[in-house]
Design a protein around this motif. Sequence first.
Motif, PDB file in Angstrom:
ATOM      1  N   GLU A   1     -12.941  -1.166  17.500  1.00  0.00           N
ATOM      2  CA  GLU A   1     -11.941  -1.578  18.475  1.00  0.00           C
ATOM      3  C   GLU A   1     -11.260  -0.340  19.049  1.00  0.00           C
ATOM      4  O   GLU A   1     -11.236   0.730  18.434  1.00  0.00           O
ATOM      5  CB  GLU A   1     -10.915  -2.514  17.847  1.00  0.00           C
ATOM      6  CG  GLU A   1      -9.960  -1.852  16.885  1.00  0.00           C
ATOM      7  CD  GLU A   1      -8.935  -2.842  16.352  1.00  0.00           C
ATOM      8  OE1 GLU A   1      -7.747  -2.687  16.683  1.00  0.00           O
ATOM      9  OE2 GLU A   1      -9.345  -3.740  15.611  1.00  0.00           O
ATOM     10  N   VAL A   2     -10.706  -0.484  20.234  1.00  0.00           N
ATOM     11  CA  VAL A   2     -10.053   0.629  20.906  1.00  0.00           C
ATOM     12  C   VAL A   2      -8.781   0.988  20.162  1.00  0.00           C
ATOM     13  O   VAL A   2      -7.986   0.114  19.805  1.00  0.00           O
ATOM     14  CB  VAL A   2      -9.724   0.247  22.368  1.00  0.00           C
ATOM     15  CG1 VAL A   2      -8.979   1.367  23.060  1.00  0.00           C
ATOM     16  CG2 VAL A   2     -10.997  -0.075  23.123  1.00  0.00           C
ATOM     17  N   ALA A   3      -8.589   2.270  19.906  1.00  0.00           N
ATOM     18  CA  ALA A   3      -7.398   2.737  19.192  1.00  0.00           C
ATOM     19  C   ALA A   3      -6.415   3.319  20.200  1.00  0.00           C
ATOM     20  O   ALA A   3      -6.702   4.316  20.856  1.00  0.00           O
ATOM     21  CB  ALA A   3      -7.770   3.794  18.164  1.00  0.00           C
ATOM     22  N   ILE A   4      -5.289   2.667  20.337  1.00  0.00           N
ATOM     23  CA  ILE A   4      -4.250   3.169  21.229  1.00  0.00           C
ATOM     24  C   ILE A   4      -3.301   4.070  20.455  1.00  0.00           C
ATOM     25  O   ILE A   4      -2.747   5.012  20.972  1.00  0.00           O
ATOM     26  CB  ILE A   4      -3.502   1.991  21.889  1.00  0.00           C
ATOM     27  CG1 ILE A   4      -4.484   1.221  22.759  1.00  0.00           C
ATOM     28  CG2 ILE A   4      -2.321   2.472  22.695  1.00  0.00           C
ATOM     29  CD1 ILE A   4      -3.951  -0.048  23.326  1.00  0.00           C
ATOM     30  N   SER A   5      -3.140   3.781  19.188  1.00  0.00           N
ATOM     31  CA  SER A   5      -2.265   4.562  18.337  1.00  0.00           C
ATOM     32  C   SER A   5      -2.958   4.754  16.992  1.00  0.00           C
ATOM     33  O   SER A   5      -3.790   3.951  16.590  1.00  0.00           O
ATOM     34  CB  SER A   5      -0.940   3.827  18.130  1.00  0.00           C
ATOM     35  OG  SER A   5      -0.166   4.479  17.161  1.00  0.00           O
ATOM     36  N   THR A   6      -2.606   5.813  16.316  1.00  0.00           N
ATOM     37  CA  THR A   6      -3.186   6.051  15.000  1.00  0.00           C
ATOM     38  C   THR A   6      -2.459   5.270  13.918  1.00  0.00           C
ATOM     39  O   THR A   6      -2.921   5.189  12.795  1.00  0.00           O
ATOM     40  CB  THR A   6      -3.141   7.539  14.641  1.00  0.00           C
ATOM     41  OG1 THR A   6      -1.795   7.990  14.701  1.00  0.00           O
ATOM     42  CG2 THR A   6      -3.989   8.347  15.587  1.00  0.00           C
ATOM     43  N   LEU A   7      -1.323   4.716  14.265  1.00  0.00           N
ATOM     44  CA  LEU A   7      -0.526   3.975  13.295  1.00  0.00           C
ATOM     45  C   LEU A   7      -0.546   2.494  13.630  1.00  0.00           C
ATOM     46  O   LEU A   7      -0.321   2.102  14.764  1.00  0.00           O
ATOM     47  CB  LEU A   7       0.922   4.462  13.309  1.00  0.00           C
ATOM     48  CG  LEU A   7       1.120   5.942  13.022  1.00  0.00           C
ATOM     49  CD1 LEU A   7       2.562   6.318  13.258  1.00  0.00           C
ATOM     50  CD2 LEU A   7       0.739   6.247  11.591  1.00  0.00           C
ATOM     51  N   LYS A   8      -0.826   1.679  12.661  1.00  0.00           N
ATOM     52  CA  LYS A   8      -0.771   0.232  12.872  1.00  0.00           C
ATOM     53  C   LYS A   8       0.590  -0.273  12.432  1.00  0.00           C
ATOM     54  O   LYS A   8       1.065   0.058  11.362  1.00  0.00           O
ATOM     55  CB  LYS A   8      -1.869  -0.467  12.090  1.00  0.00           C
ATOM     56  CG  LYS A   8      -3.231  -0.166  12.636  1.00  0.00           C
ATOM     57  CD  LYS A   8      -4.233  -1.158  12.117  1.00  0.00           C
ATOM     58  CE  LYS A   8      -5.577  -0.797  12.690  1.00  0.00           C
ATOM     59  NZ  LYS A   8      -6.209  -1.855  13.362  1.00  0.00           N
ATOM     60  N   GLY A   9       1.204  -1.073  13.275  1.00  0.00           N
ATOM     61  CA  GLY A   9       2.480  -1.669  12.915  1.00  0.00           C
ATOM     62  C   GLY A   9       3.674  -0.778  13.169  1.00  0.00           C
ATOM     63  O   GLY A   9       4.734  -0.997  12.601  1.00  0.00           O
ATOM     64  N   GLY A  10       3.557   0.229  13.984  1.00  0.00           N
ATOM     65  CA  GLY A  10       4.701   1.069  14.318  1.00  0.00           C
ATOM     66  C   GLY A  10       4.804   2.295  13.435  1.00  0.00           C
ATOM     67  O   GLY A  10       3.969   2.564  12.588  1.00  0.00           O
TER      68      GLY A  10
END
Length: 95
Positions: free
Chosen positions: A50-59
């Motif tokens: 899936e496309v990663a917009i951020s390296t952190l999930k959930g903030g």
Amino acid sequence: MQIDEKLLNKLEKLSALKINEEKRQSVINELSEIVNFVDKLNTLDLSQNEVAISTLKGGTPLRTDDEKTSEVVENVLKNSPYHEGKFFSVPKIIE
């Protein structure tokens, strides 16, 4: 894609750079390595990812802001000429 003199001349015009004659071959080799690396990346099968917009999930994870007093603070303040509580006390310089 291979970088040759014709393409290097075009890149020189587009970038408004002038490459010295003695460096032209090394620049061609370096650009060819870069293009070959990108070609290798294009062969990767990324359909499962899936496309990663951020390296952190959930903030952004935040740590708790705990006050940690130690002997270091006490020793530093003990050796200071003036202090009030946990802070240095300095003379007022602006009236």
